[in-house]
Structures are given as C-alpha cells and as structure tokens.
Design a protein around this motif. Structure first.
Motif, mmCIF file in Angstrom:
data_model
loop_
_atom_site.group_PDB
_atom_site.id
_atom_site.type_symbol
_atom_site.label_atom_id
_atom_site.label_comp_id
_atom_site.label_asym_id
_atom_site.label_seq_id
_atom_site.Cartn_x
_atom_site.Cartn_y
_atom_site.Cartn_z
ATOM 1 N N CYS A 166 -2.881 7.901 -4.089
ATOM 2 C CA CYS A 166 -3.842 8.099 -5.184
ATOM 3 C C CYS A 166 -3.728 9.527 -5.707
ATOM 4 O O CYS A 166 -3.860 10.490 -4.940
ATOM 5 C CB CYS A 166 -5.270 7.822 -4.715
ATOM 6 N N HIS B 75 1.952 7.408 -13.866
ATOM 7 C CA HIS B 75 0.655 7.156 -14.492
ATOM 8 C C HIS B 75 0.591 7.900 -15.824
ATOM 9 O O HIS B 75 0.217 9.070 -15.857
ATOM 10 C CB HIS B 75 -0.480 7.619 -13.564
ATOM 11 N N THR C 139 -2.866 -0.943 -9.925
ATOM 12 C CA THR C 139 -3.183 -0.225 -8.700
ATOM 13 C C THR C 139 -4.685 -0.001 -8.602
ATOM 14 O O THR C 139 -5.389 0.055 -9.615
ATOM 15 C CB THR C 139 -2.489 1.154 -8.636
ATOM 16 N N SER D 183 0.841 -1.196 0.000
ATOM 17 C CA SER D 183 0.000 0.000 0.000
ATOM 18 C C SER D 183 0.871 1.238 0.000
ATOM 19 O O SER D 183 1.925 1.256 0.630
ATOM 20 C CB SER D 183 -0.868 0.040 1.265
ATOM 21 N N CYS E 125 -7.470 2.341 -5.898
ATOM 22 C CA CYS E 125 -7.754 3.166 -4.730
ATOM 23 C C CYS E 125 -9.142 2.755 -4.246
ATOM 24 O O CYS E 125 -10.118 2.889 -4.978
ATOM 25 C CB CYS E 125 -7.734 4.652 -5.081
ATOM 26 N N LEU F 175 -3.268 3.894 -1.964
ATOM 27 C CA LEU F 175 -3.204 3.215 -3.248
ATOM 28 C C LEU F 175 -2.678 1.800 -3.029
ATOM 29 O O LEU F 175 -1.574 1.604 -2.522
ATOM 30 C CB LEU F 175 -2.275 3.984 -4.195
#
Length: 72
Positions: free
Chosen positions: A24, A66, A42, A19, A44, A31
């Motif tokens: 996030c 991302h 991943t 985690s 959230c 996340l």
C-alpha cells in the motif's frame, strides 16, 4: 520504487487474487490484488484505500502503477 513479494496466489476461472505485503502506497499495509479479464483492482484492508492500478510486466517482475486520477 519499492519491491515487494506476492503471497497467497489464488487462481480461479479467469480471476487471480494475491497479496503484496507492504504494497500500500498510503500506509504500507498489505495490498490485496484481484486481476480479472485484463483489469486490476486493489484494496488495503488497513487504511481501506481502493484503487484501479495499471500493471506492467517487466524483466524483474510485475510493476503496479497507480496513476493520478485528476488534478486538485
């Protein structure tokens, strides 16, 4: 770029789960990350955002990136 610490690392046959508190990028929630066979996923649980980030190991740790999925 924000820096977060990983917690709750669990490693089983070819899979690693951990985690990232505050990881996030949408809501700042925790996340959950799963790495298997060179790919990462991943989720959230707060805002239910799911992604397939790129991960890169750097001198100061692992970078979770991302990339944009497309253009609107």
């Amino acid at each position: 770029m924000k820096r977060v610490e990983a917690t709750e690392t669990v490693e089983t046959e070819g899979r690693r789960d951990f985690s990232l508190e505050g990881g996030c990028i949408l809501c700042g929630g925790s996340l959950e990350v799963r790495i298997t066979a060179g790919s990462a996923r991943t989720v959230c649980k707060a805002c239910r955002w799911i992604s397939s980030p790129h991960m890169k190991r750097g001198e100061e740790g692992v970078h979770v990136i991302h990339p944009a999925a497309g253009m609107a």
